[in-house]
Design an enzyme around this catalytic site. Structure first.
Site, short mmCIF file in Angstrom:
data_model
loop_
_atom_site.label_atom_id
_atom_site.label_comp_id
_atom_site.label_asym_id
_atom_site.label_seq_id
_atom_site.Cartn_x
_atom_site.Cartn_y
_atom_site.Cartn_z
N ASP A 297 36.50 -37.30 -4.10
CA ASP A 297 35.16 -37.53 -3.60
C ASP A 297 35.02 -38.98 -3.19
O ASP A 297 35.67 -39.84 -3.75
CB ASP A 297 34.15 -37.28 -4.72
CG ASP A 297 33.66 -35.87 -4.72
OD1 ASP A 297 33.98 -35.14 -3.76
OD2 ASP A 297 32.96 -35.50 -5.67
N ASP B 98 12.55 -37.53 -6.82
CA ASP B 98 13.99 -37.32 -6.56
C ASP B 98 14.78 -38.00 -7.66
O ASP B 98 14.81 -39.24 -7.74
CB ASP B 98 14.31 -37.92 -5.18
CG ASP B 98 15.77 -37.76 -4.81
OD1 ASP B 98 16.54 -37.24 -5.65
OD2 ASP B 98 16.14 -38.15 -3.69
N GLU C 13 20.23 -42.21 -5.66
CA GLU C 13 19.78 -42.65 -4.33
C GLU C 13 18.25 -42.67 -4.29
O GLU C 13 17.64 -43.64 -3.85
CB GLU C 13 20.30 -41.71 -3.24
CG GLU C 13 21.80 -41.80 -2.98
CD GLU C 13 22.64 -40.96 -3.94
OE1 GLU C 13 22.06 -40.41 -4.91
OE2 GLU C 13 23.85 -40.85 -3.73
N SER D 41 20.06 -31.05 -2.07
CA SER D 41 21.26 -30.26 -2.35
C SER D 41 22.35 -30.65 -1.37
O SER D 41 22.05 -31.13 -0.27
CB SER D 41 20.96 -28.77 -2.25
OG SER D 41 21.05 -28.36 -0.91
N ALA D 42 23.60 -30.44 -1.80
CA ALA D 42 24.73 -30.82 -0.94
C ALA D 42 24.77 -29.95 0.31
O ALA D 42 25.35 -30.33 1.32
CB ALA D 42 26.03 -30.71 -1.72
N GLN D 43 24.15 -28.76 0.23
CA GLN D 43 24.12 -27.89 1.40
C GLN D 43 23.14 -28.40 2.46
O GLN D 43 23.48 -28.53 3.63
CB GLN D 43 23.69 -26.46 1.02
CG GLN D 43 24.81 -25.48 0.97
CD GLN D 43 25.31 -25.33 -0.45
OE1 GLN D 43 24.75 -25.93 -1.38
NE2 GLN D 43 26.35 -24.54 -0.64
N SER E 101 16.19 -34.15 1.17
CA SER E 101 15.25 -33.91 0.09
C SER E 101 13.89 -34.40 0.57
O SER E 101 13.78 -34.98 1.65
CB SER E 101 15.67 -34.67 -1.16
OG SER E 101 15.67 -36.06 -0.90
N LYS F 42 13.77 -36.87 3.86
CA LYS F 42 14.76 -37.92 4.08
C LYS F 42 16.13 -37.28 3.87
O LYS F 42 16.26 -36.34 3.06
CB LYS F 42 14.55 -39.08 3.11
CG LYS F 42 14.73 -38.69 1.65
CD LYS F 42 14.56 -39.89 0.76
CE LYS F 42 15.19 -39.67 -0.61
NZ LYS F 42 14.54 -38.63 -1.41
N ASP G 108 32.28 -32.35 -10.69
CA ASP G 108 31.38 -32.27 -11.84
C ASP G 108 30.24 -31.29 -11.64
O ASP G 108 29.67 -30.80 -12.59
CB ASP G 108 30.84 -33.66 -12.21
CG ASP G 108 30.19 -34.36 -11.03
OD1 ASP G 108 30.05 -33.73 -9.96
OD2 ASP G 108 29.83 -35.53 -11.18
N1 LIG Z 1 18.77 -37.93 -2.81
C1 LIG Z 1 19.04 -37.63 -1.54
N2 LIG Z 1 18.05 -37.24 -0.73
C2 LIG Z 1 18.29 -36.94 0.54
N3 LIG Z 1 19.49 -37.00 1.11
C3 LIG Z 1 20.52 -37.39 0.36
C4 LIG Z 1 20.34 -37.73 -1.00
N4 LIG Z 1 21.54 -38.07 -1.49
C5 LIG Z 1 22.40 -37.95 -0.49
N5 LIG Z 1 21.82 -37.54 0.63
C6 LIG Z 1 22.43 -37.27 1.92
O1 LIG Z 1 23.26 -36.13 1.81
C7 LIG Z 1 24.58 -36.45 2.17
C8 LIG Z 1 25.52 -35.68 1.30
O2 LIG Z 1 25.40 -36.10 -0.03
P1 LIG Z 1 26.44 -35.62 -1.13
O3 LIG Z 1 26.03 -36.17 -2.43
O4 LIG Z 1 26.68 -34.18 -0.99
O5 LIG Z 1 27.75 -36.28 -0.65
P2 LIG Z 1 28.18 -37.76 -0.87
O6 LIG Z 1 27.61 -38.21 -2.17
O7 LIG Z 1 27.87 -38.54 0.35
O8 LIG Z 1 29.69 -37.64 -0.93
P3 LIG Z 1 30.56 -37.24 -2.18
O9 LIG Z 1 30.95 -35.85 -1.88
O10 LIG Z 1 31.66 -38.22 -2.10
O11 LIG Z 1 29.74 -37.38 -3.43
C9 LIG Z 1 24.68 -37.95 2.00
O12 LIG Z 1 25.63 -38.49 2.84
C10 LIG Z 1 23.30 -38.40 2.38
O13 LIG Z 1 23.20 -38.51 3.77
#
Ligand SMILES: Nc1ncnc2c1ncn2[C@@H]1O[C@H](COP(=O)(O)OP(=O)(O)OP(=O)(O)O)[C@@H](O)[C@H]1O
Ligand SMILES: [K+]
Ligand SMILES: [Mg+2]
Length: 675
Positions: A289, A326, A330, A364-366, A370, A382, A510
């Protein structure tokens, strides 16, 4: 290996003389049968030679057992200290009416909820469903620094036997008593669950085949020897056989495997199977990651950049409110930044932005975004640029010129841009500006990747972040490849593609999201802080929840395979050399021509045979430390390793018996009847 460990291993080693145990290693079982046979002969026709051979054959079996017992001993000590943490915890179980029952930890069932407050021991494995607390996990990890466990995120898992240091949490129990993490850990470190790995079984079959070949060879010697008028005694034939079969590796094989698991435990990693450890040694692709593994992971908002037409305070307010609920790092960092720039008064006080009765849109990662839907009908979002563009487009809105430039500029720096947008009732959504999230590449990570490359391992950084950020960070960290904007499904697909190419894949994770990928990977390392779904899916758990541990795990796996390879090479080379050391000595009386070959000038045929048997036993003891510690491992490609291995252990294996047997012969020849 000090005297203390040896002393505590000896009783076990004697217990393991039981043929039902010895049988597990066919090579050692042959020695065991030989020991019984020569013992009977020594009783029927006692002579210095026969008695000495019988005793040293027993010693050979015993030394093999010592190797295993010493390897197991370390785990036993750890199991004992783990058991101590388990006894007698009571639980404050929540009843349906809201009251509390005090019950024994052992009576908890899956789904029960318990309250744990500062100073109390968590009675079972579970997930925090309410609250946040700092927890002392040293009982499990040996690490004294407290960790934070909280509901909702990927740090919600708690382990029974650990202690809450501050605050109050409600935990939902997720495992049955007796099947808890500590129980499994005890079984693991004790070796009770240890099953032989496919590689070990394959090697055992090879060693058994060699044993049969030598058995036939030795038996064929008899008619030949009889024909030349020098029929050999059964004792001599047994001794010869034991010297020729691969006893060294046969004796050390199981200790090497146990030591490999143990080395992982020393690194606070629990492997659920020996197979996983071996797979780690063969891994050729490492998926890592970005956030938290390659970067420090405390991605923090560092700048609020409004687009033309939006004021700084408007963007600050929107980002602040969209992040109020949130819980991600972040989100919290955006709140902190907005407060530090504008002060709390400027951010509140707008009635239509009231957050009471608001509806949260969780990250969510999908979705990669949020936000919040306010009772006034205003929606704030955002998230990743592409996600927000799609959301704005879906409401019929247009993304203003300049957005892409702003987003790409931040990304090209290796920072993460979060686009902030707002929709007012009955109108299309509008983009307000961009938040810059800064993250720092971990110091020293580039060197670690260079080491991995030297080992022939490809590193792929996988991230949900956008391509430009991913490439910038990837370049700085020195990974071989990046997969950007990855959804969990894409992670899965990447693992499958790598595996179809015949490569073994390792990854860490995780979240619940990671569970399918963790299960698919050949080595799936779950963080102990992660969700129980992730821990169930993976085949290793890192108690320190350190994703870079994967690099150490691969090193330990490689060392296990190399150690096994090196000692097998040594063992076989040794046995072949013994053949040439003893055969001339045995037959020199019959074929004077052989004296040219009898370069070692051993005192007598009997002394030669006995010296070889003694050497054969002592070499096991001599190599136990190496089997446990592992062969020193210099990261390099497979071919270079093989070459070095054959040179050191093959050549060493050929030379050592000549020197060793000669030295022993100098002593043995003084025994009555052996000169
Ligand atoms: N709290 C949040 N609210 C809104 N968007 C977010 C938030 N956190 C992350 N993002 C957005 O979603 C994207 C994907 O986040 P995600 O956590 O899935 O991956 P990542 O943390 O960038 O990478 P990794 O897989 O290395 O953890 C981020 O690049 C960011 O643009
Ligand atoms: K041998
Ligand atoms: Mg993430």
């Amino acid at each position: 290996m000090n005297r203390q460990t040896l002393r505590s291993a000896l009783p076990d080693a004697f217990r393991k003389l039981d043929p039902r145990h010895v049988w597990r290693s066919p090579v050692i079982f042959v020695v065991w049968v030989g020991s019984v046979l020569t013992t009977v002969l020594a009783i029927l026709h006692p002579s210095t030679f026969t008695i000495a051979v019988a005793l040293w054959l027993w010693a050979t079996v015993l030394f093999a057992n010592v190797a295993e017992a010493v390897a197991e001993g370390r785990g036993k000590a750890q199991a004992a200290s783990l058991r101590a943490t388990r006894t007698g915890t009571t639980a404050r179980r929540l009843a349906k009416d809201g009251g509390e029952d005090i019950v024994a930890g052992a009576d908890l069932r899956i789904g029960d909820t318990v309250v744990v407050e500062a100073g109390e021991v968590i009675p079972g494995d579970g997930e925090v469903i309410e609250g946040v607390a700092s927890v002392d996990e040293s009982a499990v990890t040996g690490e004294s620094a407290p960790v934070i466990r909280e509901s909702g995120g990927d740090r919600s898992a708690v382990t029974g036997g650990t202690t809450v240091l501050s605050d109050r949490i409600v935990v939902r129990i997720t495992t049955r008593p007796g099947e808890s993490f500590i129980d499994r850990m005890i079984a693991l470190v004790e070796g009770a669950e240890r099953q032989r790995t496919p590689n070990e079984i394959a090697l055992t079959i090879l060693l058994t085949t060699l044993t049969i070949v030598f058995l036939v060879t030795v038996m064929a010697l008899q008619p030949f020897a009889g024909y030349s008028g020098k029929e050999q005694s059964v004792v001599v034939l047994v001794a010869l056989l034991v010297c020729l079969i691969p006893t060294t590796i046969g004796a050390l094989l199981s200790a090497i495997g146990i030591a490999g698991m143990d080395r992982l435990v020393q690194h606070n990693v629990l492997a659920m199977s020996g197979r996983a450890v071996e797979a780690a040694g063969d891994v050729s692709t490492l998926l890592l990651d970005k956030t938290g593994t390659i970067t420090l992971g405390n991605r923090r908002a560092s700048q609020l950049l409004p687009l033309p037409g939006t004021t700084e305070i408007e963007l600050g307010r929107a980002a602040y409110i969209a992040s109020l609920a949130d819980p991600t790092p972040e989100g919290r960092s955006i709140v902190d930044l907005a407060v530090s720039q504008h002060g709390p008064e400027a951010l509140g006080g707008v009635p239509e932005l009231s957050t009471t009765d608001a509806e949260l849109v969780e990250f969510s990662a999908q979705t990669r975004m949020s936000g919040i839907d306010l009772p006034s009908g205003i929606s704030l979002r955002k998230g990743a640029g592409s996600a927000i563009v799609a959301w704005v487009g879906g409401t019929g809105g247009q993304v203003p010129a300049g957005t892409t430039e702003l987003v790409d500029g931040i990304a090209a720096d290796g920072a993460t841009p979060l686009v902030v947008a707002e929709q007012r009732p009955g109108r299309p959504a509008a983009v307000l500006g961009v938040v810059r999230l800064k993250d720092i590449v971990k110091p020293g990570i580039a060197e670690r990747f260079a080491t991995l490359r030297a080992m022939g391992i490809r590193t792929v950084m996988v991230t949900g972040d956008n391509r430009l950020t991913a490439q910038a960070i990837g370049r700085e960290a020195g990974v071989d490849d990046v997969l950007a904007e990855a959804t969990p499904e894409e992670k899965m697909r990447l693992i499958r593609t790598e595996q179809e190419g015949g490569r073994l894949v390792a990854m860490t994770g995780d979240g619940t999201n990671d569970a399918p990928a963790l299960a698919q990977a050949d080595v799936g390392v779950a963080m102990n802080s992660g969700t129980s779904a992730a821990k169930e899916a993976g085949n290793m758990v890192d108690l320190d929840s350190d994703p870079t541990k994967l690099i150490d795990i691969v090193g330990i796996g490689k060392q296990l395979l190399i150690t096994r390879g090196a000692l097998t090479t040594f063992s076989v080379a040794n046995d072949v050399a013994k053949y040439f050391a003893i055969i001339p000595a045995m037959f020199v009386g019959v074929f004077p021509g052989l004296s040219a070959l009898n370069i070692m000038r051993l005192a007598s045929p009997d002394s030669a045979i006995l010296s070889a048997v003694i050497f054969n036993a002592l070499i096991i003891i001599a190599l136990i430390p190496l089997a446990l510690k592992g062969v020193r491992y210099i990261p390099s490609g497979a071919e270079a390793l093989l070459r070095r291995n054959i040179l050191v252990y093959g050549l060493g294996g050929i030379v050592t018996p000549f020197v060793g047997i000669k030295l022993i012969d100098l002593f043995v020849s003084h025994l009555p009847g052996l000169s």
